[in-house]
Write an enzyme that holds these catalytic residues in place. Structure first.
Site, PDB file in Angstrom:
ATOM      1  N   ASP A  20     -19.818 -59.479 -10.149  1.00 58.56           N
ATOM      2  CA  ASP A  20     -20.144 -60.040  -8.839  1.00 58.56           C
ATOM      3  C   ASP A  20     -19.934 -59.035  -7.723  1.00 58.56           C
ATOM      4  O   ASP A  20     -20.719 -58.977  -6.783  1.00 58.56           O
ATOM      5  CB  ASP A  20     -19.300 -61.295  -8.578  1.00 58.56           C
ATOM      6  CG  ASP A  20     -19.902 -62.511  -9.246  1.00 58.56           C
ATOM      7  OD1 ASP A  20     -21.128 -62.698  -9.120  1.00 58.56           O
ATOM      8  OD2 ASP A  20     -19.166 -63.262  -9.911  1.00 58.56           O
ATOM      9  N   GLU A  55     -13.754 -59.968  -6.334  1.00 57.56           N
ATOM     10  CA  GLU A  55     -15.184 -59.872  -6.659  1.00 57.56           C
ATOM     11  C   GLU A  55     -16.072 -60.104  -5.451  1.00 57.56           C
ATOM     12  O   GLU A  55     -17.288 -60.124  -5.575  1.00 57.56           O
ATOM     13  CB  GLU A  55     -15.553 -60.803  -7.817  1.00 57.56           C
ATOM     14  CG  GLU A  55     -15.164 -62.242  -7.648  1.00 57.56           C
ATOM     15  CD  GLU A  55     -15.463 -63.097  -8.885  1.00 57.56           C
ATOM     16  OE1 GLU A  55     -16.208 -62.656  -9.777  1.00 57.56           O
ATOM     17  OE2 GLU A  55     -14.943 -64.222  -8.941  1.00 57.56           O
ATOM     18  N   HIS A  86     -29.015 -64.840 -27.155  1.00 54.22           N
ATOM     19  CA  HIS A  86     -28.231 -65.110 -28.373  1.00 54.22           C
ATOM     20  C   HIS A  86     -28.621 -64.154 -29.493  1.00 54.22           C
ATOM     21  O   HIS A  86     -27.797 -63.736 -30.280  1.00 54.22           O
ATOM     22  CB  HIS A  86     -28.468 -66.544 -28.857  1.00 54.22           C
ATOM     23  CG  HIS A  86     -27.635 -67.549 -28.145  1.00 54.22           C
ATOM     24  ND1 HIS A  86     -26.278 -67.464 -28.091  1.00 54.22           N
ATOM     25  CD2 HIS A  86     -27.968 -68.671 -27.470  1.00 54.22           C
ATOM     26  CE1 HIS A  86     -25.804 -68.480 -27.409  1.00 54.22           C
ATOM     27  NE2 HIS A  86     -26.804 -69.234 -27.011  1.00 54.22           N
ATOM     28  N   CYS A 110     -12.086 -56.990 -15.092  1.00 51.63           N
ATOM     29  CA  CYS A 110     -12.631 -57.770 -16.200  1.00 51.63           C
ATOM     30  C   CYS A 110     -14.145 -57.897 -16.129  1.00 51.63           C
ATOM     31  O   CYS A 110     -14.749 -58.601 -16.921  1.00 51.63           O
ATOM     32  CB  CYS A 110     -11.967 -59.142 -16.268  1.00 51.63           C
ATOM     33  SG  CYS A 110     -12.184 -60.097 -14.766  1.00 51.63           S
TER      34      CYS A 110
HETATM   35  C1  PEP Z   1     -17.293 -60.716 -12.702  1.00 48.65           C
HETATM   36  O1  PEP Z   1     -17.891 -61.219 -11.748  1.00 48.65           O
HETATM   37  O2  PEP Z   1     -17.170 -59.480 -12.861  1.00 48.65           O
HETATM   38  C2  PEP Z   1     -16.708 -61.559 -13.752  1.00 48.65           C
HETATM   39  C3  PEP Z   1     -15.965 -61.050 -14.713  1.00 48.65           C
HETATM   40  O3  PEP Z   1     -16.971 -62.887 -13.716  1.00 48.65           O
HETATM   41  P1  PEP Z   1     -18.338 -63.565 -14.166  1.00 48.65           P
HETATM   42  O4  PEP Z   1     -19.171 -62.522 -14.870  1.00 48.65           O
HETATM   43  O5  PEP Z   1     -17.949 -64.698 -15.036  1.00 48.65           O
HETATM   44  O6  PEP Z   1     -18.923 -63.963 -12.846  1.00 48.65           O
HETATM   45 MG    MG Z   2     -17.641 -63.278 -11.257  1.00 47.52          MG
END
Ligand code: PEP
Ligand code: MG
Length: 589
Positions: free
Chosen positions: A470, A446, A204, A517
């Protein structure tokens, strides 16, 4: 000249004298109470709780104004601890039954609670431990009358002992650690930057430094043994380096880069409403990742043209009960309305792995990232899944919503998820509820399985979004939260790049779009590759949007394409990084 390397936590360059952070030491005197002292002691404890409440409310308000609602949320969590029976009632019981003074008991009880949380093997809960310690410290300070805030140059005590700006001069703050509430109280006129010996980039404190615009380096190890109060220091928050006693040439170099960075930030502000288009006319959507409705408005300040990932699990963490359909509907609708006609991709619950939902009481697993997580849970806990899908259908009547399923490995999972999506709509229509006309469905790519079989999966969905956080961990067999193997975690590894390329190619052949993402999407250094292989959308933490936009607006998509092909044939991540640097990404500003 002494150079120390840490973890970059908040970008920017700063030079100035070192200021050592001193938290006013609180002496806790232990006293035994007489029978007649007990009620007055309880009143004193209650008064300290109320004083703490007032300080935290003021801090939340100030932080919301200066850094945004999302950063202020930490103090709402602290406020909740002030009403937590596990703390308040336990303290009252012990003061009464053991006849001990309140400050001694508060220190003991909050230390016990923090130790219990810290012992749980989850980063999220370990962070809560720091919060409990922080709140305990505040109550004790109010009990002993030294104020709820820390002391030290550049720090305004929340209990009213404002540091005198005239008597303190600007400097770089060095601390072993800073609690989030210490960070929120830093006076930006006096604290040019800060350095801490411990901590990681996703704490944080680091997140708050980024929002406050204070350059920071964390996790430097034993810097306090090497720095002296008042000595010249310089930090590079982008590189994660700290120089103690820089010589004249080094100081000049830092100063030049500081001025360049300031000019650059100003320039980037002008990009806010411009599209992310390459010099030869290829447009890429730049979207924001959000985790809560309160993050929507601050995110829009950076000029994203949608939400590429709404992590709904943040609505489920940090509470004892599950959000019902109406609460979820309001939360999804709020983000959709804030983004107007722009698309908002809402991801179904992605819990398990390193994200725990106390209200679900999920069993502990030995390999949680390979276990019962994300869509696997949704497809078995149909009650949860149906509630979430119904809330999304209803919210879709108020905006441009798309749904995204996480952690897909097989086509069967997609078919089951889509059947549930259809059934949720039918149920709502039968009940006469208002639902959106459509809810396009995509998946996160992922798992290596989804990337390798992307051509098969593409036929079932409306879009792909690459979850590289991931995908990298599964491809390289590197636990994403284990710092011992972090050196292997490389987005530029050719094995990862090849899977990304394969996925984009399969999507385009099937006539669907492909976004990304994971954190890689926000790396300006990766933009030549991502644009070059033809990604349609990149979704990232909001402050990265202008940086990536700047890189895109300065590059040629044709040249990037040529380079991306070469990157796929590189032998190593290092070779890829060097290669991608060769693409001109002319800067504006
Ligand atoms: C990812 O795995 O790239 C993702 C965007 O999801 P998270 O980081 O929430 O696992
Ligand atoms: Mg993920």
């Amino acid at each position: 000249m002494d150079t120390i390397h840490g973890t970059p936590a908040s970008p920017g360059i700063a030079l100035g004298p070192a200021v050592l952070f001193k938290k006013a030491k609180v002496e806790i005197v232990r006293r035994r109470l007489e029978e007649a002292d007990i009620e007055p002691e309880m009143a004193r404890f209650k008064a300290a709780i109320e004083a703490s409440r007032g300080q935290l409310e003021a801090l939340a308000e100030r932080t919301a104004k200066e850094a945004g609602e999302a950063e202020a949320a930490i103090f709402q969590a602290h406020l909740m601890f002030l009403d937590d029976p596990a703390i308040v009632e336990t303290v009252e019981d012990r003061v009464r039954s053991q006849r001990r003074n309140a400050e001694a008991v508060v220190a003991e009880v909050t230390a016990e609670q923090a130790a219990a949380l810290a012992a749980l093997p989850h980063a999220y809960l370990a962070e809560r431990a720091a919060d409990v310690r922080d709140v305990g410290d505040r109550i004790v300070r109010n009990l002993v009358g030294v104020g709820g805030g820390p002391a030290g140059a550049g720090v305004a005590g929340a209990a009213g002992e404002e540091a005198d700006p005239a008597s303190a001069s600007p400097g770089i703050l060095f601390a072993h650690d800073l609690a989030p509430s210490d960070t929120a109280q830093l006076d930006r006129r006096l604290v040019l930057a800060f350095v801490t010996e411990v901590g990681g980039p996703t704490s944080h404190t680091a997140i708050m430094a980024r929002s406050l615009g204070i350059p920071a380096v964390v996790g430097t190890g034993d810097v306090l043994a090497r720095v002296r109060e008042g000595m010249a220091a310089a930090i590079d928050g982008d590189a994660g380096s700290v120089v103690l006693g820089p010589d004249e040439a080094a100081s000049r170099g830092f100063e030049r880069r500081r001025q360049e960075a300031t000019a650059r930030r100003e320039g980037l502000r002008r990009l806010r409403d411009l599209p992310a288009v390459t010099t030869d006319g290829r447009a890429i959507e730049l979207a924001a990742n959000v985790g809560h409705p309160r993050e929507a408005a601050p995110a829009l300040e950076y000029g994203p043209t949608g939400v590429g990932l709404y992590r709904t699990e943040f609505l489920f963490l940090d509470r004892d009960t599950l959000p019902d359909e109406d609460e979820q509907y309001e939360a999804y609708r709020a983000v959709a309305e804030a983004f107007g006609r722009y698309p908002v991709i809402i991801r179904t619950l992605d819990i398990g792995g390193d994200k725990e939902v106390p209200a679900l009481g999920l069993p502990r697993e030995s390999n949680p990232f390979l276990g019962w997580r994300a869509l696997r849970i949704s497809l078995q806990r149909r009650d949860l899944f149906e509630t979430q899908l119904r809330a999304m259908w209803r919210a879709a009547a108020h905006g441009n919503i798309l749904v995204m399923f996480p952690m897909v490995a097989t086509i069967g999972e997609i078919r089951q998820a889509k059947a549930a999506l259809r059934a949720a709509r039918e149920g709502l229509v039968a009940e006469g509820k208002t639902v959106g006309a459509k809810l396009p469905a995509g998946i996160m790519v992922e798992t290596p399985a989804a990337a390798v079989a992307a051509d098969i999966l593409a036929k079932e969905v409306d879009f792909f979004s690459l979850g590289t956080n991931d995908l990298i961990q599964y491809t390289l067999a590197v636990d994403r939260v284990n710092e011992k193997v972090a050196y292997l975690y490389d987005p530029f590894n050719p094995a990862v790049l090849r899977l990304i390329d394969k996925t984009v190619d399969a999507a385009h052949r099937a006539g669907i779009w492909c976004g990304m993402c994971g954190e890689m999407a926000g790396l300006a250094a990766a933009a030549p590759f991502l644009v070059g292989i033809g990604l349609d959308e990149l979704s990232m933490s909001p402050p990265s949007v202008p940086l990536v936009k700047e890189a895109i607006r300065g590059m040629s998509a044709r040249e990037a394409g040529r380079l991306a092909r070469q990157a796929l044939d590189c032998e190593s991540g290092e070779e890829v990084r060097e290669l991608l640097k060769s693409l001109p990404t002319g800067r504006e500003g």
